[in-house]
Write an enzyme that holds these catalytic residues in place. Structure first.
Site, PDB file in Angstrom:
ATOM      1  N   ASP A 285       0.893  -0.962  -0.085  1.00  0.00           N
ATOM      2  CA  ASP A 285      -0.079   0.106   0.073  1.00  0.00           C
ATOM      3  C   ASP A 285       0.829   1.213  -0.079  1.00  0.00           C
ATOM      4  OD1 ASP A 285      -2.150   1.541   0.279  1.00  0.00           O
ATOM      5  OD2 ASP A 285      -3.210   0.781   1.637  1.00  0.00           O
TER       6      ASP A 285
HETATM    7  C1  BGC Z   1      -5.057   3.324   0.112  1.00  0.00           C
HETATM    8  C2  BGC Z   1      -5.143   2.112  -0.981  1.00  0.00           C
HETATM    9  C3  BGC Z   1      -4.891   2.825  -2.431  1.00  0.00           C
HETATM   10  C4  BGC Z   1      -3.324   3.401  -2.349  1.00  0.00           C
HETATM   11  C5  BGC Z   1      -3.274   3.974  -3.781  1.00  0.00           C
HETATM   12  C6  BGC Z   1      -3.743   4.188  -0.321  1.00  0.00           C
HETATM   13  O1  BGC Z   1      -3.748   5.185   0.880  1.00  0.00           O
HETATM   14  O2  BGC Z   1      -4.931   2.542   1.273  1.00  0.00           O
HETATM   15  O3  BGC Z   1      -6.474   1.581  -0.869  1.00  0.00           O
HETATM   16  O4  BGC Z   1      -4.947   1.980  -3.285  1.00  0.00           O
HETATM   17  O5  BGC Z   1      -3.522   4.752  -1.574  1.00  0.00           O
HETATM   18  O6  BGC Z   1      -3.985   5.229  -4.009  1.00  0.00           O
END
Ligand code: BGC
Length: 733
Positions: free
Chosen positions: A290
């Site tokens: 993530d």
């Molecule tokens: C979120 C994810 C997301 C990623 C990319 C993160 O802060 O937890 O769900 O895919 O950002 O945008």
């Protein structure tokens, strides 16, 4: 469909044999577009300024639109970048050209994005869409989103989000399909099929990225990013099944979650990543972290520094680094020092290349010129699907004295700030929508109701206006009060400790009710709310969530009776926030909640939810009769007669539950096993049959072994998790 051809396999091996270590590590690196100038403060501070309200989101966006951005062209040319998050097709083509034509090996980039519930056409948020219990719909909305995004060069969706979530305080319950592992698994499978399976043209499919792996939805006290502890049986029976199901369906990639699980952050967790996901489930593609999560392992206190975090992550099976540059900066040295083996690197690179190959990016790296701009005007078919999805997701919670539907000729007062906000229909994690496509509740209502006036009266960000309330009561035969949460109140980093209606909206409802006019509350929200007061006082309540671009038309169809509501809740609604986490399928206790004091209950709140999982009313009524359970060799045939006893055509969601009465592990008091949508004419009766394979009646124990244990099972069928017909069978497997 998920297999590569022999030639493609050979091409991957050929590339691997030619790649330098730097180029290999480059394939494991996802860069974000860096903001490098055009304003006076560091970018991080700018984000903070927006978060703490020193500048508004609009001001932030204005600054961003003129900011200077670094797209890492030189790094792409040097083979140091594998992936980027952008959605502008022209920019995609420009950067892709550098990767394909100017980098030594010509490996294409993969562009990824959060396409959670639609791209240009925004569909209902997942918790709402799940309530349609319509797997064909889940698949279709995913398919449309795939086409639209691929038309912008985005070939990889950070979706579906399939975290089972049972604590409505957690803002991210909006992004996922609810509290039940079976429904979440069916949603996951359908989304993977929708995103990945239409190979009729390279522009029609994308790679799914299942997230957040794993147990992120169980973050303690519903506070985002918080720690997660759970016994193995809970992990295997509740939180892992949607991931297992979606990988079986062919999902290409997975995103590791931010949380630690039993003390080990999922970013560096070899048990969940290598042992379960790769060795047991056989994920074909790769795992991405993530955002910034590898760096956060230092903050977690599991890694001494960034390099250590990178080493732990890649060794655990985390293939691609989202956004920190830690792999890029440290993995080479780690390999040279023998802390990471070449086999680990090669495996990760091979996984990334496989997905790029499977996507057809080597043969079709660009967005074709003729496709660019196609979705500026949304195709009618996409809009129609958005409307159908929105209509099917609406849940009628209460309808005293058949206040609904409302004759469109009646005089209607629409009140509430939220009714008139087009930007509030899309819900959390919507990125690529345009306001011109959004139909607010007011827009939709005006279109359908002949005598309608709007009185703002108040909302989550405005004070109550008593004069307006008086005017609304004077004008309307009925008042439609649109109340709930702003989009920014759910989604990531939007946990709430009190999930009643925010701010002065209950006050507004009170004042509206005092006028003596009938009031319908239309809820716009991203999570289950604690509606104790509303359920007692407001005569009609419609749960309309954040339904996407066609929200207003869908709400108007349901309020006018053109559409008979059929959505049922994918999540239990508590009476009060203090009951969270509350879910129907909880393990039984030795003292199930009851009247007596020494049972599992509260002194100051009921034991049960306000509205259970699977609950939803209709403008007609359904009865269930003749439940029959027949044992066959490998399955149970469960049948029931469902009748439409009212005077309108309607759709019921027929739900099959079971309970394993005595087992070596305490089992849930009920578990959803199957469901179907049944449309019936007034007076029509139909026999509905479910085949429940015996193989699906088992559970995982604390060793992660699947067990089928002989004994008594209860079988339930009904229109929600609370009110069911019941039968008992004894089974020997
Ligand atoms: C979120 C994810 C997301 C990623 C990319 C993160 O802060 O937890 O769900 O895919 O950002 O945008």
């Amino acid at each position: 469909m998920n297999r590569l051809t022999k030639q493609q396999e050979e091409k991957i091996q050929d590339l691997l044999s030619q790649m330098t270590l730097d180029e290999k590590i480059g394939q494991l690196n996802q860069e974000s577009v860096s903001i490098v100038g055009g304003f006076d403060v560091p970018f991080e501070e700018l984000i903070e300024m927006m978060t703490d309200g020193r500048i508004s989101q609009e001001e932030f966006e204005k600054i961003m639109s003129t900011a200077e951005q670094d797209y890492h062209e030189d790094d792409i040319r040097a083979g140091r970048v594998s992936s980027l998050m952008i959605q502008d097709p022209e920019k995609v083509n420009e950067l892709q050209k550098i990767a394909v034509e100017e980098s030594r090996l010509g490996i294409p980039l993969i562009f990824g994005l959060d396409v959670i519930h639609g791209f240009r056409s925004v569909y209902p948020i997942a918790i709402a869409e799940a309530g349609s219990f319509d797997t064909e719909l889940f698949e279709k909305t995913a398919r449309m989103a795939a086409k639209e995004s691929r038309g912008h060069g985005v070939a990889w969706h950070f979706a579906p989000m399939i975290d089972v979530a049972r604590d409505a305080r957690w803002g991210r319950v909006s992004e996922g399909p609810g509290e039940d592992p079976h429904l979440v698994s069916e949603f996951a499978r359908a989304k993977v099929r929708g995103l990945q399976n239409d190979h009729s043209s390279p522009g029609n499919y994308v790679a799914a990225c299942l997230k957040h792996y794993v147990a992120y939805g169980a973050c303690e006290s519903g506070r985002d990013y918080n720690t997660t502890s759970m016994a193995p049986y809970m992990l295997y029976n509740t939180y892992l099944p949607p991931f297992k199901a979606a990988v079986e369906e062919g999902a290409q990639t997975v995103m590791a979650s931010f949380n630690d699980l039993n003390g080990v952050p999922c970013t560096v967790n070899p048990f969940t990543l290598r042992k379960i996901l790769k060795e047991t489930y056989h994920l074909p593609g790769f795992v991405v972290s993530d955002a910034n999560a590898i760096r956060e392992c230092v903050t977690h206190g599991i890694a001494s520094d960034e390099k250590d975090a990178g080493i732990q992550a890649v060794n655990a099976g985390l293939d691609m680094d989202m956004g920190t540059g830690i792999y890029r900066d440290h993995l080479k040295e780690a390999v040279e020092e023998g802390k990471v083996s070449m086999d680990v690197i090669d495996e990760a690179v091979e996984r990334v290349l496989r997905v790029k190959m499977w996507l057809g990016l080597f043969d079709h790296p660009y967005v074709p010129e003729e496709v660019i701009g196609t979705y500026e005007e949304l195709p009618a078919e996409h809009v129609a699907l958005a409307r159908k999805a929105a209509e099917e997701s609406i849940v009628l919670l209460k309808n005293e004295n058949e206040l609904l539907p409302i004759d469109p000729k009646k005089k209607v007062s629409v009140v509430g700030e939220l009714a008139d906000k087009r930007e509030e229909v899309v819900g959390a994690w919507s990125i690529s929508w345009k306001e011109k496509d959004c139909v607010s509740v007011l827009d939709g209502m005006k279109e359908r109701f002949e005598n309608l006036e709007y009185f703002p009266c108040g909302g989550p960000s405005t004070e109550i206006n008593e004069e307006e309330i008086e005017k609304a009561a004077k004008y309307g035969d009925v008042i439609i009060a649109v109340v709930g949460e702003l989009v920014s109140m759910s989604g990531e980093a939007s946990s709430r400790a009190d999930i009643t209606l925010p701010d002065c909206q209950r006050e507004m409802l009170k004042k509206l009710l005092e006028t003596g006019k009938p009031v319908v509350a239309v809820l716009m929200n991203g999570r289950p709310l604690a509606l104790e007061w509303e359920a007692e006082h407001v005569p009609a309540i419609v749960e309309a969530w954040h339904l996407g671009i066609q929200m207003g038309n869908a709400v108007a169809s349901v309020l006018s009776g053109d559409v008979n509501p059929s959505g049922h809740l994918a999540s239990s609604f508590p009476v009060v926030t203090g009951q969270c986490p509350i879910y129907y399928n909880h393990p039984n206790t030795g003292r199930p909640g009851g009247k007596s004091k020494f049972t599992s209950r509260y002194l100051d709140a009921p034991y049960d939810s306000l509205y259970p999982f699977g609950y939803g009313l209709s403008y007609t009524a359904f009865s269930f009769e003749d439940l029959a359970v027949e044992e066959r060799e490998d399955s149970l045939a469960v049948s029931v007669s469902v009748k439409n006893t009212g005077s309108r055509k309607g759709t019921e969601i027929v739900q099959l539950y079971m309970r394993d009465v005595t087992a070596s592990i305490v089992r849930p008091v009920k578990e959803l096993k199957d469901f179907c949508r049944v449309e019936l004419e007034p007076g029509e009766e139909r026999k509905v049959e479910f085949i429940l394979p015996k193989q699906k009646m088992g559970f995982y124990n604390n060793e992660g072994e699947y067990c089928l244990e002989n004994g008594e099972f209860k079988i339930y069928v009904g229109g929600n998790a609370r009110e069911c017909m019941e039968s008992t069978v004894n089974l020997s497997f």
